[in-house]
Scaffold this motif. Structure first.
Motif, PDB file in Angstrom:
ATOM      1  N   PRO A 153       0.820  -1.218   0.000  1.00 38.67           N
ATOM      2  CA  PRO A 153       0.000   0.000   0.000  1.00 38.67           C
ATOM      3  C   PRO A 153       0.852   1.266   0.000  1.00 38.67           C
ATOM      4  CG  PRO A 153      -0.039  -1.053   2.152  1.00 38.67           C
ATOM      5  CD  PRO A 153       0.712  -1.977   1.236  1.00 38.67           C
ATOM      6  N   GLY A 154       0.421   2.225  -0.787  1.00 37.19           N
ATOM      7  CA  GLY A 154       1.132   3.503  -0.797  1.00 37.19           C
ATOM      8  C   GLY A 154       0.829   4.318  -2.032  1.00 37.19           C
ATOM      9  N   ILE A 155       1.265   5.546  -1.969  1.00 33.65           N
ATOM     10  CA  ILE A 155       1.185   6.460  -3.106  1.00 33.65           C
ATOM     11  C   ILE A 155       2.620   6.715  -3.545  1.00 33.65           C
ATOM     12  CG2 ILE A 155       0.483   8.740  -3.904  1.00 33.65           C
ATOM     13  CD1 ILE A 155      -1.639   8.727  -1.693  1.00 33.65           C
ATOM     14  N   TYR A 156       2.920   6.393  -4.795  1.00 35.89           N
ATOM     15  CA  TYR A 156       4.274   6.509  -5.312  1.00 35.89           C
ATOM     16  C   TYR A 156       4.353   7.669  -6.291  1.00 35.89           C
ATOM     17  CZ  TYR A 156       4.622   1.932  -3.223  1.00 35.89           C
ATOM     18  OH  TYR A 156       4.595   0.897  -2.332  1.00 35.89           O
ATOM     19  N   HIS A 157       5.423   8.454  -6.198  1.00 41.57           N
ATOM     20  CA  HIS A 157       5.665   9.591  -7.081  1.00 41.57           C
ATOM     21  C   HIS A 157       7.014   9.394  -7.763  1.00 41.57           C
ATOM     22  CE1 HIS A 157       2.860  11.284  -4.106  1.00 41.57           C
ATOM     23  NE2 HIS A 157       2.447  12.047  -5.096  1.00 41.57           N
ATOM     24  N   TRP A 158       7.072   9.661  -9.055  1.00 43.79           N
ATOM     25  CA  TRP A 158       8.341   9.630  -9.772  1.00 43.79           C
ATOM     26  C   TRP A 158       8.244  10.497 -11.023  1.00 43.79           C
ATOM     27  CZ3 TRP A 158       4.710   5.898 -10.258  1.00 43.79           C
ATOM     28  CH2 TRP A 158       4.402   5.438 -11.516  1.00 43.79           C
ATOM     29  N   CYS A 159       9.374  10.715 -11.641  1.00 47.17           N
ATOM     30  CA  CYS A 159       9.463  11.539 -12.846  1.00 47.17           C
ATOM     31  C   CYS A 159      10.001  10.666 -13.981  1.00 47.17           C
ATOM     32  CB  CYS A 159      10.407  12.711 -12.583  1.00 47.17           C
ATOM     33  SG  CYS A 159      10.644  13.765 -14.010  1.00 47.17           S
ATOM     34  N   SER A 160       9.430  10.800 -15.172  1.00 43.92           N
ATOM     35  CA  SER A 160       9.876  10.031 -16.337  1.00 43.92           C
ATOM     36  C   SER A 160      10.265  10.959 -17.476  1.00 43.92           C
ATOM     37  CB  SER A 160       8.760   9.124 -16.850  1.00 43.92           C
ATOM     38  OG  SER A 160       8.492   8.096 -15.962  1.00 43.92           O
ATOM     39  N   ILE A 161      11.325  10.577 -18.171  1.00 44.12           N
ATOM     40  CA  ILE A 161      11.687  11.222 -19.432  1.00 44.12           C
ATOM     41  C   ILE A 161      11.968  10.122 -20.440  1.00 44.12           C
ATOM     42  CG2 ILE A 161      12.577  13.369 -18.448  1.00 44.12           C
ATOM     43  CD1 ILE A 161      15.397  12.279 -18.876  1.00 44.12           C
ATOM     44  N   TYR A 162      11.578  10.362 -21.683  1.00 45.64           N
ATOM     45  CA  TYR A 162      11.844   9.411 -22.764  1.00 45.64           C
ATOM     46  C   TYR A 162      12.858  10.049 -23.699  1.00 45.64           C
ATOM     47  CZ  TYR A 162       7.652   6.980 -21.185  1.00 45.64           C
ATOM     48  OH  TYR A 162       6.714   6.313 -20.435  1.00 45.64           O
ATOM     49  N   SER A 163      14.035   9.525 -23.751  1.00 50.42           N
ATOM     50  CA  SER A 163      15.174   9.982 -24.555  1.00 50.42           C
ATOM     51  C   SER A 163      15.740  11.297 -24.018  1.00 50.42           C
ATOM     52  CB  SER A 163      14.826  10.090 -26.044  1.00 50.42           C
ATOM     53  OG  SER A 163      14.242  11.316 -26.361  1.00 50.42           O
ATOM     54  N   GLU A 164      16.736  11.794 -24.671  1.00 49.78           N
ATOM     55  CA  GLU A 164      17.461  12.976 -24.188  1.00 49.78           C
ATOM     56  C   GLU A 164      16.792  14.298 -24.520  1.00 49.78           C
ATOM     57  OE1 GLU A 164      20.601  10.046 -25.760  1.00 49.78           O
ATOM     58  OE2 GLU A 164      18.552  10.559 -26.140  1.00 49.78           O
ATOM     59  N   GLY A 165      15.785  14.295 -25.356  1.00 44.85           N
ATOM     60  CA  GLY A 165      15.129  15.521 -25.763  1.00 44.85           C
ATOM     61  C   GLY A 165      15.332  15.791 -27.240  1.00 44.85           C
ATOM     62  N   VAL A 166      14.940  16.983 -27.667  1.00 46.37           N
ATOM     63  CA  VAL A 166      15.070  17.413 -29.056  1.00 46.37           C
ATOM     64  C   VAL A 166      15.978  18.634 -29.075  1.00 46.37           C
ATOM     65  CG1 VAL A 166      13.819  18.360 -31.036  1.00 46.37           C
ATOM     66  CG2 VAL A 166      12.791  16.538 -29.676  1.00 46.37           C
ATOM     67  N   TYR A 167      16.934  18.646 -30.020  1.00 43.66           N
ATOM     68  CA  TYR A 167      17.911  19.731 -30.088  1.00 43.66           C
ATOM     69  C   TYR A 167      18.001  20.281 -31.507  1.00 43.66           C
ATOM     70  CZ  TYR A 167      19.170  17.791 -25.604  1.00 43.66           C
ATOM     71  OH  TYR A 167      19.110  17.338 -24.318  1.00 43.66           O
ATOM     72  N   SER A 168      18.334  21.550 -31.601  1.00 45.31           N
ATOM     73  CA  SER A 168      18.534  22.206 -32.888  1.00 45.31           C
ATOM     74  C   SER A 168      19.718  21.563 -33.602  1.00 45.31           C
ATOM     75  CB  SER A 168      18.801  23.694 -32.658  1.00 45.31           C
ATOM     76  OG  SER A 168      19.291  24.301 -33.816  1.00 45.31           O
ATOM     77  N   GLU A 169      19.626  21.493 -34.923  1.00 51.09           N
ATOM     78  CA  GLU A 169      20.740  20.922 -35.700  1.00 51.09           C
ATOM     79  C   GLU A 169      22.002  21.768 -35.549  1.00 51.09           C
ATOM     80  OE1 GLU A 169      19.576  20.334 -39.743  1.00 51.09           O
ATOM     81  OE2 GLU A 169      17.937  18.976 -39.190  1.00 51.09           O
ATOM     82  N   LYS A 170      21.831  23.067 -35.307  1.00 54.23           N
ATOM     83  CA  LYS A 170      22.970  23.975 -35.139  1.00 54.23           C
ATOM     84  C   LYS A 170      23.612  23.841 -33.755  1.00 54.23           C
ATOM     85  CE  LYS A 170      20.229  27.359 -37.482  1.00 54.23           C
ATOM     86  NZ  LYS A 170      19.658  28.687 -37.321  1.00 54.23           N
ATOM     87  N   CYS A 171      22.925  23.167 -32.861  1.00 60.16           N
ATOM     88  CA  CYS A 171      23.374  23.088 -31.465  1.00 60.16           C
ATOM     89  C   CYS A 171      24.536  22.096 -31.319  1.00 60.16           C
ATOM     90  CB  CYS A 171      22.210  22.672 -30.575  1.00 60.16           C
ATOM     91  SG  CYS A 171      22.645  22.561 -28.849  1.00 60.16           S
ATOM     92  N   SER A 172      25.657  22.604 -30.836  1.00 51.11           N
ATOM     93  CA  SER A 172      26.821  21.742 -30.611  1.00 51.11           C
ATOM     94  C   SER A 172      27.018  21.445 -29.126  1.00 51.11           C
ATOM     95  CB  SER A 172      28.075  22.415 -31.179  1.00 51.11           C
ATOM     96  OG  SER A 172      28.278  23.645 -30.521  1.00 51.11           O
ATOM     97  N   CYS A 173      26.069  21.867 -28.319  1.00 51.05           N
ATOM     98  CA  CYS A 173      26.218  21.735 -26.867  1.00 51.05           C
ATOM     99  C   CYS A 173      25.099  20.891 -26.257  1.00 51.05           C
ATOM    100  CB  CYS A 173      26.263  23.115 -26.221  1.00 51.05           C
ATOM    101  SG  CYS A 173      24.826  24.126 -26.633  1.00 51.05           S
ATOM    102  N   ARG A 174      24.776  19.773 -26.897  1.00 51.62           N
ATOM    103  CA  ARG A 174      23.682  18.912 -26.423  1.00 51.62           C
ATOM    104  C   ARG A 174      23.898  18.460 -24.987  1.00 51.62           C
ATOM    105  NH1 ARG A 174      21.329  15.584 -31.284  1.00 51.62           N
ATOM    106  NH2 ARG A 174      20.227  14.609 -29.572  1.00 51.62           N
ATOM    107  N   ASN A 175      25.128  18.030 -24.670  1.00 52.56           N
ATOM    108  CA  ASN A 175      25.406  17.533 -23.314  1.00 52.56           C
ATOM    109  C   ASN A 175      25.226  18.637 -22.276  1.00 52.56           C
ATOM    110  OD1 ASN A 175      26.021  15.140 -24.556  1.00 52.56           O
ATOM    111  ND2 ASN A 175      28.221  15.451 -24.475  1.00 52.56           N
ATOM    112  N   THR A 176      25.658  19.838 -22.608  1.00 48.75           N
ATOM    113  CA  THR A 176      25.503  20.970 -21.695  1.00 48.75           C
ATOM    114  C   THR A 176      24.024  21.289 -21.494  1.00 48.75           C
ATOM    115  OG1 THR A 176      27.595  21.869 -22.472  1.00 48.75           O
ATOM    116  CG2 THR A 176      26.152  23.370 -21.288  1.00 48.75           C
TER     117      THR A 176
END
Length: 135
Positions: free
Chosen positions: A67-90
């Motif tokens: 028994p309980g109420i569980y909370h969590w956060c989900s993300i699917y993949s790293e996101g979407v970035y501009s083709e011009k963006c060279s700083c994806r990791n940042t």
């Protein structure tokens, strides 16, 4: 200078870079109408130009066994970035930092699925003292 904006309502989301469905405005609207899920869109700007965005889902689940109420956060993949963006990791670092700031004590973990560039994202997760687990 990178600026991260957080959108909690689908009405306020600006036009986003095209990309995968899991980080789209359409998926945000679907999640908004779902019970127990609160979507958050993080958008990175540099000089008012979008460099990338990430959709996160704050979830709540009520279980009878155990028994309980569980909370969590989900993300699917790293996101979407501009083709011009060279700083994806940042940018991913900035996204995670903003996401962690918005978590409260109830949230047990962040679930990251379908990560393509696992070395870069694991580096970010370990910097924030998260332990990767492979299910």
């Amino acid at each position: 200078m990178i600026r991260i904006e957080q959108y909690n309502s689908g009405e306020k989301i600006p036009n986003l870079l095209p990309g995968i469905f899991f980080h789209s405005e359409q998926f945000f609207h679907i999640l908004e109408k779902s019970s127990g899920i609160h979507p958050v869109m993080l958008v990175a700007y540099d000089d008012n130009e979008e460099k990338g965005h990430l959709l996160a889902m704050f979830k709540r689940d009520i279980r009878l066994i155990p028994p309980g109420i569980y909370h969590w956060c989900s993300i699917y993949s790293e996101g979407v970035y501009s083709e011009k963006c060279s700083c994806r990791n940042t940018l991913f670092d900035h996204f995670m930092q903003r996401l962690i700031k918005s978590l409260d004590i109830r949230y047990m973990f962040i679930e990251a699925r379908y990560i393509i560039d696992s070395r870069a994202t694991y580096r970010t997760f370990s910097r924030f003292e998260f332990v990767p687990r492979n299910d």
